[in-house]
Design an enzyme around this catalytic site. Structure first.
Site, short mmCIF file in Angstrom:
data_model
loop_
_atom_site.label_atom_id
_atom_site.label_comp_id
_atom_site.label_asym_id
_atom_site.label_seq_id
_atom_site.Cartn_x
_atom_site.Cartn_y
_atom_site.Cartn_z
N LYS A 118 8.37 -1.67 8.42
CA LYS A 118 7.63 -2.93 8.28
C LYS A 118 8.49 -4.14 8.62
O LYS A 118 7.99 -5.11 9.17
CB LYS A 118 7.05 -3.06 6.87
CG LYS A 118 5.99 -2.00 6.63
CD LYS A 118 4.96 -2.37 5.61
CE LYS A 118 3.83 -1.36 5.74
NZ LYS A 118 2.72 -1.48 4.90
N LYS A 202 0.66 5.61 12.65
CA LYS A 202 -0.34 5.79 11.61
C LYS A 202 -1.45 4.75 11.74
O LYS A 202 -1.21 3.63 12.19
CB LYS A 202 0.39 5.74 10.27
CG LYS A 202 -0.29 5.06 9.14
CD LYS A 202 0.58 5.00 7.90
CE LYS A 202 0.49 3.59 7.35
NZ LYS A 202 0.21 3.47 5.95
N LYS A 205 -4.34 -0.85 8.22
CA LYS A 205 -5.21 -2.03 8.13
C LYS A 205 -4.70 -3.14 9.04
O LYS A 205 -5.48 -3.88 9.62
CB LYS A 205 -5.17 -2.64 6.73
CG LYS A 205 -5.50 -1.76 5.60
CD LYS A 205 -5.43 -2.60 4.31
CE LYS A 205 -5.34 -1.73 3.10
NZ LYS A 205 -3.96 -1.35 2.77
N1 AQP Z 1 -3.29 6.38 8.03
C1 AQP Z 1 -3.29 6.86 6.80
N2 AQP Z 1 -3.51 8.19 6.59
C2 AQP Z 1 -3.52 8.70 5.33
N3 AQP Z 1 -3.33 7.94 4.22
C3 AQP Z 1 -3.12 6.62 4.40
N4 AQP Z 1 -2.90 5.62 3.54
C4 AQP Z 1 -2.76 4.46 4.21
N5 AQP Z 1 -2.87 4.67 5.53
C5 AQP Z 1 -3.09 6.01 5.68
C6 AQP Z 1 -2.84 5.81 2.10
O1 AQP Z 1 -3.67 4.84 1.49
C7 AQP Z 1 -3.10 4.47 0.23
C8 AQP Z 1 -3.05 3.00 0.12
O2 AQP Z 1 -2.18 2.46 1.06
P1 AQP Z 1 -1.84 0.92 0.98
O3 AQP Z 1 -2.97 0.13 1.46
O4 AQP Z 1 -1.40 0.55 -0.37
O5 AQP Z 1 -0.57 0.81 1.88
P2 AQP Z 1 -0.26 1.30 3.31
O6 AQP Z 1 0.08 2.75 3.29
O7 AQP Z 1 0.82 0.37 3.81
O8 AQP Z 1 -1.62 1.08 4.10
P3 AQP Z 1 -1.86 0.35 5.44
O9 AQP Z 1 -3.28 0.58 5.82
O10 AQP Z 1 -0.83 0.78 6.45
O11 AQP Z 1 -1.68 -1.16 5.05
P4 AQP Z 1 -0.89 -2.34 5.75
O12 AQP Z 1 -1.26 -2.27 7.21
O13 AQP Z 1 -1.36 -3.60 5.10
O14 AQP Z 1 0.54 -2.08 5.46
C9 AQP Z 1 -1.73 5.14 0.14
O15 AQP Z 1 -1.84 6.29 -0.67
C10 AQP Z 1 -1.44 5.50 1.56
O16 AQP Z 1 -0.60 6.63 1.63
#
Ligand code: AQP
Length: 340
Positions: A118, A202, A205
């Protein structure tokens, strides 16, 4: 002071840092719903304090927080059966997070791959909160003495760090077993849903292009369009899952199908062996629409009444606080803080 026997308690959370993706749904929310019906006490959180490790527009943060609650409830989280709340309403998270900043070592934080991903080349300019994120996450889990943490593959390292923090606290203060060793639960066919335009990244969001992800707010036409344009390759589907090995985009689409269908990649391959993308992609899009449309519709219905969502959060925060505060109080006693 020890507490050797811990209730089977699930804690997990999602950041309200933008619209939810199919990755969040399959990797997290859907599995949270499954655990709710199993033999567990379930606590699900909207981790708004984690969201602000990257700047969030205040109105957008409020909207994303309520929308995430709507997604939880529309997907089947029952606020009566589970504890459902937002992190900033239960101060034990921040308080224990500070304690854990003093337990965790800088060397441990430096090994966190999500921070490296990140922060990228910009590590000097990102917030201190982004760096300390894993110790707040440890507090989220341990302030409930949670024993099971359903997460996607990307969060495994943070749950392992939580175990290290728990062990070091127990050791340093000579309270064996005070904090449990939580288990990361990473199961099912979609623990890492990949970006639809690049199978090596991956689905997130905050990814740059909207076409690389399915949002839980996308309508049927957009879902069909995104799967149609999803990157694939020039081969038909193989006749065994081993044949997906060096085909990340193909494997991702098969795994998404399996997760949406509550089946396995093996079963999907058995049904579609030899199929061309022109057959598989429309079938996948239809399945995704069938599964997601009722959730999307229910989310927009719930979003019509934000006051009701706020009531759910307030009630959940009271229930969460009733579990967290006594554990925080005991922690403070162990540390030697004088309390009234
Ligand atoms: N692509 C993914 N596949 C499977 N699991 C996923 N999770 C997130 N993306 C995937 C799971 O969703 C939960 C919540 O995640 P989060 O929103 O707290 O943080 P993150 O993993 O950083 O999600 P994003 O979508 O990538 O958010 P941004 O872009 O804002 O950083 C977790 O259990 C995660 O594993």
């Amino acid at each position: 002071m020890t507490e050797a026997v811990h209730t089977r308690r699930v804690f997990s959370g999602i950041k309200p840092s933008g619209g939810l993706t199919l990755g969040n749904y399959l990797g997290a929310i859907k599995r949270f719903v499954d655990m709710q019906s199993a033999d567990f006490e379930t606590i699900y959180c909207v981790v708004d304090m984690h969201a602000i490790t990257v700047w969030q527009d205040p109105a957008a943060l409020r909207h994303a927080t309520r929308e995430l609650v709507a997604a939880y409830v529309a997907s089947g989280i029952d606020p009566e059966q589970s504890v459902l709340f937002n992190q900033s309403q239960v101060s034990a998270h921040a308080e224990l997070g500070w304690v854990f900043n003093c337990v965790a070592r800088v060397g441990w934080m430096n090994r966190m791959t999500q921070f490296k991903d990140k922060a990228g080349k910009n590590a000097e300019a990102v917030s201190l909160g982004l760096y300390a994120y894993p110790s707040l996450m440890a507090a989220d889990i341990l302030t409930y003495h949670a024993t099971h943490v359903p997460v996607g593959e990307d969060q495994k390292q943070h749950v392992e760090l939580t175990r290290d923090i728990a062990a070091k606290f127990n050791h340093d203060f000579k309270v064996p077993d005070f904090f449990p060793q939580p288990e990361p639960i990473i199961d099912g066919p979609a623990t890492r849903v990949m970006n639809l335009r690049d199978g090596s990244k991956k689905m997130s969001k905050s990814g740059a292009s909207d076409m690389e992800r399915i949002n839980l707010t996308d309508d049927a036409a957009l879902i069909v369009k995104k799967f149609k344009k999803a990157k694939s390759d020039s081969e038909p589907l193989p006749d065994s899952v081993e044949g997906l090995k060096d085909r990340p985009e193909a494997r991702n689409l098969v795994e998404i199908y399996a997760a949406l269908d509550n089946s396995t990649p093996e079963a999907v391959i058995a049904e579609y062996a030899g199929a061309q993308w022109g057959r598989f992609k429309p079938a996948l899009a239809d399945l995704a629409v069938a599964r997601l449309e009722p959730i999307t519709n229910e989310m927009s219905r719930l979003m019509q009444d934000p006051a009701e969502i706020d009531r759910i959060l307030a009630k959940g925060a009271d229930k969460a606080n009733a579990i967290a505060q006594p554990i925080l109080d005991k922690t403070y006693d162990i540390i030697g803080f004088v309390r009234r």
